[in-house]
Design a protein around this motif. Structure first.
Motif, PDB file in Angstrom:
ATOM      1  N   GLY A   1       1.537   5.543  14.953  1.00 14.42           N
ATOM      2  CA  GLY A   1       2.338   5.528  13.740  1.00 14.42           C
ATOM      3  C   GLY A   1       1.738   4.669  12.649  1.00 14.42           C
ATOM      4  N   GLN A   2       1.123   3.557  13.042  1.00 16.54           N
ATOM      5  CA  GLN A   2       0.468   2.668  12.098  1.00 16.54           C
ATOM      6  C   GLN A   2      -0.365   1.659  12.872  1.00 16.54           C
ATOM      7  N   VAL A   3      -1.258   1.016  12.172  1.00 13.91           N
ATOM      8  CA  VAL A   3      -2.065  -0.066  12.726  1.00 13.91           C
ATOM      9  C   VAL A   3      -1.522  -1.348  12.124  1.00 13.91           C
ATOM     10  N   VAL A   4      -1.371  -2.393  12.932  1.00 13.86           N
ATOM     11  CA  VAL A   4      -0.808  -3.655  12.457  1.00 13.86           C
ATOM     12  C   VAL A   4      -1.881  -4.739  12.520  1.00 13.86           C
ATOM     13  N   LEU A   5      -2.030  -5.466  11.410  1.00  8.64           N
ATOM     14  CA  LEU A   5      -2.940  -6.603  11.347  1.00  8.64           C
ATOM     15  C   LEU A   5      -2.129  -7.874  11.154  1.00  8.64           C
ATOM     16  N   GLY A   6      -2.470  -8.913  11.902  1.00  8.32           N
ATOM     17  CA  GLY A   6      -1.842 -10.209  11.705  1.00  8.32           C
ATOM     18  C   GLY A   6      -2.504 -10.926  10.545  1.00  8.32           C
ATOM     19  N   VAL A   7      -1.690 -11.546   9.695  1.00  9.26           N
ATOM     20  CA  VAL A   7      -2.195 -12.250   8.521  1.00  9.26           C
ATOM     21  C   VAL A   7      -1.478 -13.590   8.370  1.00  9.26           C
ATOM     22  N   THR A   8      -2.117 -14.505   7.681  1.00  6.10           N
ATOM     23  CA  THR A   8      -1.498 -15.810   7.438  1.00  6.10           C
ATOM     24  C   THR A   8      -1.057 -15.984   5.996  1.00  6.10           C
ATOM     25  N   GLU A   9      -1.610 -15.195   5.089  1.00  8.45           N
ATOM     26  CA  GLU A   9      -1.256 -15.275   3.670  1.00  8.45           C
ATOM     27  C   GLU A   9      -1.045 -13.862   3.137  1.00  8.45           C
ATOM     28  N   MET A  10       0.218 -13.442   3.120  1.00 10.15           N
ATOM     29  CA  MET A  10       0.550 -12.050   2.799  1.00 10.15           C
ATOM     30  C   MET A  10       0.013 -11.580   1.440  1.00 10.15           C
ATOM     31  N   PRO A  11       0.212 -12.316   0.349  1.00 13.24           N
ATOM     32  CA  PRO A  11      -0.280 -11.800  -0.938  1.00 13.24           C
ATOM     33  C   PRO A  11      -1.793 -11.549  -0.937  1.00 13.24           C
ATOM     34  N   ARG A  12      -2.549 -12.447  -0.342  1.00  9.14           N
ATOM     35  CA  ARG A  12      -4.009 -12.274  -0.271  1.00  9.14           C
ATOM     36  C   ARG A  12      -4.360 -11.044   0.555  1.00  9.14           C
ATOM     37  N   ALA A  13      -3.699 -10.862   1.695  1.00 10.34           N
ATOM     38  CA  ALA A  13      -3.978  -9.721   2.565  1.00 10.34           C
ATOM     39  C   ALA A  13      -3.601  -8.407   1.878  1.00 10.34           C
ATOM     40  N   VAL A  14      -2.455  -8.380   1.207  1.00  8.45           N
ATOM     41  CA  VAL A  14      -2.038  -7.169   0.492  1.00  8.45           C
ATOM     42  C   VAL A  14      -3.046  -6.845  -0.597  1.00  8.45           C
ATOM     43  N   ARG A  15      -3.463  -7.837  -1.350  1.00 10.93           N
ATOM     44  CA  ARG A  15      -4.436  -7.627  -2.432  1.00 10.93           C
ATOM     45  C   ARG A  15      -5.730  -7.034  -1.884  1.00 10.93           C
ATOM     46  N   PHE A  16      -6.252  -7.612  -0.802  1.00 10.90           N
ATOM     47  CA  PHE A  16      -7.520  -7.136  -0.231  1.00 10.90           C
ATOM     48  C   PHE A  16      -7.385  -5.718   0.310  1.00 10.90           C
ATOM     49  N   TRP A  17      -6.420  -5.471   1.198  1.00 10.37           N
ATOM     50  CA  TRP A  17      -6.347  -4.181   1.882  1.00 10.37           C
ATOM     51  C   TRP A  17      -5.923  -3.043   0.961  1.00 10.37           C
ATOM     52  N   THR A  18      -5.104  -3.310  -0.050  1.00  8.14           N
ATOM     53  CA  THR A  18      -4.770  -2.232  -0.983  1.00  8.14           C
ATOM     54  C   THR A  18      -6.006  -1.802  -1.758  1.00  8.14           C
ATOM     55  N   GLN A  19      -6.834  -2.761  -2.151  1.00 12.07           N
ATOM     56  CA  GLN A  19      -8.052  -2.425  -2.875  1.00 12.07           C
ATOM     57  C   GLN A  19      -9.117  -1.855  -1.943  1.00 12.07           C
TER      58      GLN A  19
ATOM     59  N   LEU B   1      -8.770  -0.131   0.886  1.00 14.85           N
ATOM     60  CA  LEU B   1      -8.460   1.184   1.434  1.00 14.85           C
ATOM     61  C   LEU B   1      -7.872   2.159   0.418  1.00 14.85           C
ATOM     62  N   HIS B   2      -7.613   1.715  -0.793  1.00 17.03           N
ATOM     63  CA  HIS B   2      -6.920   2.538  -1.790  1.00 17.03           C
ATOM     64  C   HIS B   2      -5.537   2.912  -1.257  1.00 17.03           C
ATOM     65  N   TYR B   3      -4.826   1.908  -0.747  1.00 13.05           N
ATOM     66  CA  TYR B   3      -3.470   2.050  -0.234  1.00 13.05           C
ATOM     67  C   TYR B   3      -2.517   1.354  -1.197  1.00 13.05           C
ATOM     68  N   ILE B   4      -1.221   1.608  -1.016  1.00 11.59           N
ATOM     69  CA  ILE B   4      -0.189   0.953  -1.816  1.00 11.59           C
ATOM     70  C   ILE B   4       0.931   0.483  -0.889  1.00 11.59           C
ATOM     71  N   PRO B   5       1.653  -0.574  -1.274  1.00 12.72           N
ATOM     72  CA  PRO B   5       2.800  -0.994  -0.471  1.00 12.72           C
ATOM     73  C   PRO B   5       3.866   0.100  -0.454  1.00 12.72           C
ATOM     74  N   ARG B   6       4.385   0.375   0.720  1.00 18.83           N
ATOM     75  CA  ARG B   6       5.422   1.404   0.871  1.00 18.83           C
ATOM     76  C   ARG B   6       6.637   1.023   0.027  1.00 18.83           C
ATOM     77  N   ALA B   7       7.056   1.928  -0.818  1.00 18.87           N
ATOM     78  CA  ALA B   7       8.208   1.736  -1.716  1.00 18.87           C
ATOM     79  C   ALA B   7       8.039   0.477  -2.569  1.00 18.87           C
ATOM     80  N   GLY B   8       6.814   0.017  -2.754  1.00 23.61           N
ATOM     81  CA  GLY B   8       6.554  -1.167  -3.565  1.00 23.61           C
ATOM     82  C   GLY B   8       6.997  -2.468  -2.934  1.00 23.61           C
ATOM     83  N   ALA B   9       7.384  -2.420  -1.652  1.00 24.77           N
ATOM     84  CA  ALA B   9       7.950  -3.596  -0.984  1.00 24.77           C
ATOM     85  C   ALA B   9       6.875  -4.477  -0.356  1.00 24.77           C
TER      86      ALA B   9
END
Length: 123
Positions: free
Chosen positions: A5-23, A25-33
């Motif tokens: 269903g999905q792959v889960v990565l453990g992170v310690t700093e969510m904003p940094r991880a979201v910034r990196f992985w969205t750029q 993989l060309h992904y976006i946060p689901r429903a902007g959340a």
């Protein structure tokens, strides 16, 4: 029957991880959340497996048993993608386990999670 269903990565700093992985993989946060503890990223074009980022205090594994493989169609594309990912904040990993004539490059995301960029044209 089950499926991935999905792959889960453990992170310690969510904003940094979201910034990196969205750029990366060309992904976006689901429903902007995006929350402090859990964020699901979906492919912009809807094709591919979602990646979830979960807050974790576990140490990063130097030789992880599970990791992401990102595919590049050619050696040139692999080289370009590695450069792009490093510019986004990934680091090249000094990997002493490379086989002769390896088709992959090992990187670490800004959280230290290891992943590979695979050259699919490699023989």
């Amino acid at each position: 029957m089950v499926s991935i269903g999905q792959v889960v990565l453990g992170v310690t700093e969510m904003p940094r991880a979201v910034r990196f992985w969205t750029q990366a993989l060309h992904y976006i946060p689901r429903a902007g959340a995006v929350t402090d503890t859990w964020t699901i990223l979906d492919p912009v074009n809807g094709l591919g497996v979602p990646v979830a980022l979960g807050l974790s205090s576990s140490p990063v594994q130097q030789v992880p048993r599970i990791h992401l493989d990102l595919f590049a169609e050619t050696t040139q594309e692999q080289r370009e993608e590695v450069e792009r990912l490093v510019a986004l904040g990934a680091e090249l990993v000094q990997w002493d386990l490379y086989p002769d004539n390896a088709d992959f490059v090992v990187l670490a995301d800004p959280e230290g999670n290891r992943f590979c960029v695979i050259d699919l044209s490699h023989e």
